[in-house]
Design a protein around this motif. Structure first.
Motif, PDB file in Angstrom:
ATOM      1  N   ARG A 152       6.213  14.137   2.050  1.00  0.00           N
ATOM      2  CA  ARG A 152       4.900  14.737   2.238  1.00  0.00           C
ATOM      3  C   ARG A 152       3.866  13.680   2.615  1.00  0.00           C
ATOM      4  O   ARG A 152       2.916  13.939   3.345  1.00  0.00           O
ATOM      5  N   LEU A 153       4.061  12.462   2.090  1.00  0.00           N
ATOM      6  CA  LEU A 153       3.096  11.382   2.335  1.00  0.00           C
ATOM      7  C   LEU A 153       3.494  10.545   3.556  1.00  0.00           C
ATOM      8  O   LEU A 153       2.982   9.439   3.737  1.00  0.00           O
ATOM      9  N   ASN A 154       4.417  11.068   4.339  1.00  0.00           N
ATOM     10  CA  ASN A 154       4.867  10.375   5.557  1.00  0.00           C
ATOM     11  C   ASN A 154       5.395   8.970   5.281  1.00  0.00           C
ATOM     12  O   ASN A 154       5.120   8.036   6.032  1.00  0.00           O
ATOM     13  N   TYR A 155       6.099   8.801   4.213  1.00  0.00           N
ATOM     14  CA  TYR A 155       6.721   7.513   3.864  1.00  0.00           C
ATOM     15  C   TYR A 155       5.690   6.393   3.874  1.00  0.00           C
ATOM     16  O   TYR A 155       5.891   5.349   4.489  1.00  0.00           O
ATOM     17  N   ALA A 156       4.570   6.677   3.224  1.00  0.00           N
ATOM     18  CA  ALA A 156       3.509   5.671   3.156  1.00  0.00           C
ATOM     19  C   ALA A 156       4.020   4.436   2.427  1.00  0.00           C
ATOM     20  O   ALA A 156       4.932   4.513   1.591  1.00  0.00           O
ATOM     21  N   THR A 157       3.480   3.268   2.709  1.00  0.00           N
ATOM     22  CA  THR A 157       3.967   2.039   2.100  1.00  0.00           C
ATOM     23  C   THR A 157       2.973   1.440   1.126  1.00  0.00           C
ATOM     24  O   THR A 157       3.297   0.500   0.408  1.00  0.00           O
ATOM     25  N   ARG A 158       1.762   1.963   1.069  1.00  0.00           N
ATOM     26  CA  ARG A 158       0.750   1.370   0.183  1.00  0.00           C
ATOM     27  C   ARG A 158       0.158   2.440  -0.721  1.00  0.00           C
ATOM     28  O   ARG A 158      -0.123   3.554  -0.271  1.00  0.00           O
ATOM     29  N   ASP A 159      -0.036   2.116  -2.000  1.00  0.00           N
ATOM     30  CA  ASP A 159      -0.667   3.071  -2.907  1.00  0.00           C
ATOM     31  C   ASP A 159      -2.192   2.996  -2.720  1.00  0.00           C
ATOM     32  O   ASP A 159      -2.673   2.165  -1.950  1.00  0.00           O
ATOM     33  N   PRO A 160      -2.971   3.873  -3.376  1.00  0.00           N
ATOM     34  CA  PRO A 160      -4.416   3.898  -3.138  1.00  0.00           C
ATOM     35  C   PRO A 160      -5.100   2.566  -3.464  1.00  0.00           C
ATOM     36  O   PRO A 160      -6.208   2.324  -2.992  1.00  0.00           O
ATOM     37  N   HIS A 161      -4.457   1.724  -4.279  1.00  0.00           N
ATOM     38  CA  HIS A 161      -5.071   0.451  -4.626  1.00  0.00           C
ATOM     39  C   HIS A 161      -4.593  -0.658  -3.699  1.00  0.00           C
ATOM     40  O   HIS A 161      -4.871  -1.820  -3.930  1.00  0.00           O
ATOM     41  N   GLY A 162      -3.830  -0.304  -2.665  1.00  0.00           N
ATOM     42  CA  GLY A 162      -3.404  -1.277  -1.673  1.00  0.00           C
ATOM     43  C   GLY A 162      -2.139  -2.028  -2.026  1.00  0.00           C
ATOM     44  O   GLY A 162      -1.728  -2.942  -1.321  1.00  0.00           O
ATOM     45  N   ARG A 163      -1.471  -1.663  -3.110  1.00  0.00           N
ATOM     46  CA  ARG A 163      -0.231  -2.372  -3.464  1.00  0.00           C
ATOM     47  C   ARG A 163       0.958  -1.698  -2.790  1.00  0.00           C
ATOM     48  O   ARG A 163       0.937  -0.477  -2.595  1.00  0.00           O
ATOM     49  N   PRO A 164       1.990  -2.477  -2.438  1.00  0.00           N
ATOM     50  CA  PRO A 164       3.127  -1.883  -1.736  1.00  0.00           C
ATOM     51  C   PRO A 164       3.932  -0.946  -2.637  1.00  0.00           C
ATOM     52  O   PRO A 164       4.087  -1.204  -3.835  1.00  0.00           O
ATOM     53  N   ILE A 165       4.445   0.138  -2.059  1.00  0.00           N
ATOM     54  CA  ILE A 165       5.287   1.091  -2.800  1.00  0.00           C
ATOM     55  C   ILE A 165       6.741   0.757  -2.494  1.00  0.00           C
ATOM     56  O   ILE A 165       7.139   0.770  -1.333  1.00  0.00           O
ATOM     57  N   PRO A 166       7.570   0.474  -3.478  1.00  0.00           N
ATOM     58  CA  PRO A 166       8.979   0.201  -3.216  1.00  0.00           C
ATOM     59  C   PRO A 166       9.623   1.404  -2.548  1.00  0.00           C
ATOM     60  O   PRO A 166       9.386   2.552  -2.967  1.00  0.00           O
ATOM     61  N   GLY A 167      10.426   1.166  -1.524  1.00  0.00           N
ATOM     62  CA  GLY A 167      11.097   2.264  -0.842  1.00  0.00           C
ATOM     63  C   GLY A 167      12.479   2.501  -1.408  1.00  0.00           C
ATOM     64  O   GLY A 167      12.922   1.794  -2.334  1.00  0.00           O
ATOM     65  N   LEU A 168      13.180   3.467  -0.812  1.00  0.00           N
ATOM     66  CA  LEU A 168      14.507   3.809  -1.299  1.00  0.00           C
ATOM     67  C   LEU A 168      15.472   2.629  -1.111  1.00  0.00           C
ATOM     68  O   LEU A 168      16.296   2.327  -1.963  1.00  0.00           O
ATOM     69  N   ALA A 169      15.318   1.934   0.030  1.00  0.00           N
ATOM     70  CA  ALA A 169      16.196   0.810   0.321  1.00  0.00           C
ATOM     71  C   ALA A 169      15.988  -0.315  -0.698  1.00  0.00           C
ATOM     72  O   ALA A 169      16.956  -0.927  -1.183  1.00  0.00           O
ATOM     73  N   ASP A 170      14.700  -0.544  -1.066  1.00  0.00           N
ATOM     74  CA  ASP A 170      14.398  -1.588  -2.050  1.00  0.00           C
ATOM     75  C   ASP A 170      15.041  -1.261  -3.385  1.00  0.00           C
ATOM     76  O   ASP A 170      15.569  -2.117  -4.082  1.00  0.00           O
ATOM     77  N   LEU A 171      14.979   0.029  -3.682  1.00  0.00           N
ATOM     78  CA  LEU A 171      15.525   0.469  -4.966  1.00  0.00           C
ATOM     79  C   LEU A 171      17.037   0.223  -5.009  1.00  0.00           C
ATOM     80  O   LEU A 171      17.568  -0.227  -6.004  1.00  0.00           O
TER      81      LEU A 171
END
Lengths: 321, 488
Positions: B449-468
């Motif tokens: 839904r969030l189009n695979y966004a990479t940054r949270d509202p505070h500008g920190r990176p969101i770990p993706g599925l591959a990172d996990l």
């Protein structure tokens, strides 16, 4: 059958109690009235809150409260009895809440489990301690103050003047206190009975009112218990209020009708008991039942008879025109 | 005349129940030792013991079976009303030929019980009174009529009137061969009817509207159940008494209800509990004189209920408490993992270990507490500790879990700000709670839904599925860490 139903002697049954035997029967009727009135006033609120059967539960569970009070205090003092009944009432209320909050058992089953267990416990306690020395706890104890024995109780003497037998005076005090409490907390009771959410928003502590009502219910029940026993109390609690509910939509009128019901059923019940020579408390309830049935059938606004006339006679006419 | 009234009264009202309870014990025994009595009970020498035990077991089974339907239909107190309402019928049956003829009493009581059930129905449907008041009314008025009749019978000069008062509190010792036969017939009938019409009973109990729409005769089934209930109540009267029969209907079934979600298991368990309660009550009342059977059976049933209430594997209080505790422990572990992740992230994933001092600063806790939490992580294979115990290294599992939690947290924050338009500084608290419970599926949906966004509202990176899936810290290069969520 002739032996079962004694012959109807108008003089003996209807005239004698008011002329020759008044000092006996007057007290019995008064006691019946006071018990029914006190129970009925509290019972009105139980019916409004759809908690009639909590009243049933508390009237049963008062028994172990009394038994424990007797065993602990080794006496039949009024204070001990009232404290025991109060504790039993609160324990029952808490147990019911506990069972249906902490498990998926519904409230009706929780009521059934709580009061039957407590009542069974009470019966066993009485059986275990009956006959053992020290504690005077036998059937007579629970029988003590059976409504026909009321006139034989020692009277309350204040300043050399007799105010009537002790149980009657005590019941009168309880009934008066009930009426006063209802008058005093009328608004709180009314609001919390009809609309608990509104009560909370008005700053009324609905939980406190609930527990206060339950505690007072146990006080009323224990004072009535002495004269009518555990199970007929439930009739005294529900019948007057139910009759009044059928006849009126307004709470003050209902409370007034409750008192009227209490008076009429006490008088009629006493005559019935005299005629059939049976338990007066039972007969008073039977008289109350007759009053309820009359209200049910003949009630002018939506009684059974009115409904019958409406569906059979009036509705076809209206529909035809 | 006053004297006559009082003498009659002495036998009635509350005296009846208490006298009856006093006499209600199995056998007329003198004081003997408990062990001797137990031996006598188990050798079944006494025919009265055999009848009492068999009767108690039969009544336990039939009450348990039928009570199950009451409990699931939320009609538990109908059983109470019904059991009180049979009293006038018992008295009438007694009057029929002035003896405790089981059949006459049975018919009278069943008729009275059905009349009571019909009266409840009628009051509920033709007046403004609610069900509870209707039940109370029927219970009390029928019982009052019954009390009047019992007291009138007791004053009769003729006939064998002993025993009518026993119906108030029951007396297992009074159960004879004829009673046991009647009980067996009724129990067999209940079992057969329930087995034959299981589907009908089931559907009408759980979804009356659906049953009506499907063409089941709901009203007929209701009255069929009432009839069977009246049967069960009446056969239980002998041993348990009018006042406490409702407990044998409600308590075993409620205990079974705590243990299972399937109706057929509920029926079996309820019948079993009823059987145990009946047998235990009969046994206990045999141990010592002065012990009434009915109340003991009820207390035995209550004991079963208390055990189910406390130790039920799924709905029991202990099980719930344990689940809460283990959930709290799991949340605690996940929070520690998240803190380790955040410490590493703050120094761009340089170096692998995190010292307990750093961790304690991050969590704003004492070093000793953090040491305990690290040990807890090591026990669950999420981390290894340095030999001196002062630093903590995440294992691949630990990395995966830590990544998943941070990912949940940051995706949820972004979701709340983007989709629900909540201010970015208000979303943290909510994410703190939900990060522990979000499922894999939901997280994927939110991510999409969030189009695979990479940054949270505070500008920190969101770990993706591959990172996990990597199960390790992100690779570092000359320019510093690539970090998670860079989609390299």
């Amino acid at each position: 059958m002739n032996a079962l139903i004694p012959s109807f002697d108008f003089q003996r049954i209807f005239i004698a109690p008011w002329t020759s035997g008044f000092e006996t029967f007057g007290w019995i009727v008064l006691m019946g009235f006071l018990v029914t009135a006190a129970c009925g006033l509290v019972g009105n609120f139980l019916i409004l809150r759809r908690m009639s059967l909590v009243g049933d539960a508390i009237s049963h569970s008062v028994l172990p409260g009394l038994a424990v009070a007797f065993i602990l205090s080794q006496s039949r003092s009024t204070t001990a009895m009232f404290l025991g009944a109060l504790a039993a009432g609160i324990v029952t209320t808490v147990l019911i809440e506990l069972i249906h909050r902490k498990s998926r058992v519904k409230q009706d089953a929780a009521i059934g489990i709580a009061f039957t267990s407590l009542f069974a416990l009470g019966v066993i306690l009485i059986n275990l301690y009956a006959g053992k020395g020290g504690v005077d706890l036998d059937q007579e104890c629970v029988l003590y103050g059976e409504i026909a024995f009321v006139p034989l109780e020692p009277p309350v003497m204040i300043g050399g003047q007799s105010f009537g037998p002790t149980p009657v005076v005590r019941m009168a005090l309880v009934a008066a206190a009930t009426a006063l409490l209802i008058a005093f907390f009328y608004k709180e009771l009314l609001v919390s009975s009809f609309d608990p959410a509104l009560a909370v928003s008005l700053g009324i502590n609905a939980t406190l009112i609930h527990y206060a009502l339950m505690s007072w219910l146990s006080v009323v029940v224990v004072s009535a218990f002495e004269s009518v026993g555990a199970i007929l109390v439930i009739a005294m609690l529900i019948l007057p209020g139910a009759t009044a509910t059928l006849l009126s939509h307004r709470l003050p009128v209902m409370l007034g009708l409750t008192l009227l019901h209490a008076a009429v059923s006490a008088v009629l019940g006493m005559h019935l008991a005299l005629w059939l020579d049976c338990s007066p408390a039972g007969a008073m309830v039977v008289a109350g039942t007759v009053l309820f049935k009359s209200a049910w059938i003949f009630n002018p606004t939506d009684g059974l008879l009115r409904r019958w006339f409406w569906t059979r006679l009036e509705k076809p006419v209206i529909e035809a025109t | 005349m006053k004297h006559r009234l009082q003498r009659a009264l002495f036998l009635c009202g509350i005296a009846g129940p208490v006298l009856a309870a006093h006499a209600a014990r199995i056998g007329d025994l003198s004081e003997t030792s408990v062990a001797e009595q137990a031996l006598r009970f188990f050798t079944f020498q006494d025919p009265s013991v055999r009848y009492a035990l068999l009767g108690s077991i039969l009544l336990g089974i039939s009450c348990g079976l039928l009570g199950s339907f009451l409990v699931v239909r939320k009609m538990a107190l109908v059983g109470d009303a019904l059991s009180h309402a049979v009293l006038p019928g018992v008295a009438l049956g007694f009057l029929w030929n002035m003896s405790k003829d089981p059949v006459a009493i049975f018919i009278g009581a069943v008729l009275a019980g059905l009349l009571g059930a019909a009266a409840v129905h009628l009051i509920k449907h033709t007046t403004r009174l609610k069900e509870d008041a209707a039940l109370g009314l029927v219970l009390a008025s029928f019982f009052a009529v019954g009390i009047c009749m019992v007291t009138m019978i007791q004053r009769l000069p003729t006939g064998n009137k002993s025993g009518i008062d026993k119906f108030l509190f029951g007396q297992a010792a009074a159960i004879g061969a004829a009673d046991v036969q009647l009980m067996a017939v009724v129990t067999g009938l209940a079992v057969v009817v329930i087995a034959l019409f299981y589907k009908e009973f089931l559907v009408t109990s759980f979804d009356a509207g659906f049953a009506r729409a499907s063409g089941f005769p709901v009203q007929l089934i209701h009255y069929g159940l009432m009839l069977l209930l009246a049967f069960a109540v009446v056969i239980a009267l002998q041993a348990v008494g009018v006042v406490l029969v409702s407990a044998m209907l409600i308590t075993p079934a409620a205990a079974a209800y705590l243990l299972t979600d399937r109706m057929h298991r509920l029926l079996l368990l309820a019948a079993l509990f009823g059987l145990v309660a009946g047998a235990l009550g009969a046994f206990l009342s045999f141990l010592r004189p002065n012990l009434p059977t009915g109340p003991l059976m009820v207390l035995a049933a209550t004991l079963v209920f208390i055990l189910a209430f406390l130790f039920g594997p799924r709905h029991g209080v202990m099980a719930r408490w344990w689940r809460q505790r283990s959930r709290a422990a799991s949340v605690q572990r996940e929070n520690t993992l998240k803190a380790v992740y955040q410490v590493l992230e703050a120094r761009e994933f340089k170096g692998e270990g995190v010292s307990l001092r750093e961790l304690a600063e991050r969590r704003r806790e004492r070093v000793e507490d953090v040491r305990e939490q690290s040990a807890e992580l090591r026990r669950h294979n999420f981390a290894t500790l340095q030999e001196d115990g002062n630093a903590i290294y995440l294992t691949p599992e630990g990395w995966q879990r830590a990544c998943a939690i941070v990912r949940n947290h940051r995706l949820w924050e972004l979701y709340l700000t983007n989709a629900a338009h909540i201010a970015a500084d208000h979303v943290h608290e909510d994410a703190e709670k939900i990060e522990h419970v979000l499922g894999e599926e939901t997280v994927r949906l939110i991510e999409k839904r969030l189009n695979y966004a990479t940054r949270d509202p505070h500008g920190r990176p969101i770990p993706g599925l591959a990172d996990l899936r990597r199960g390790a810290a992100p690779e570092t290069s000359e320019q510093g860490s690539l970090g998670y969520g860079r989609r390299v």
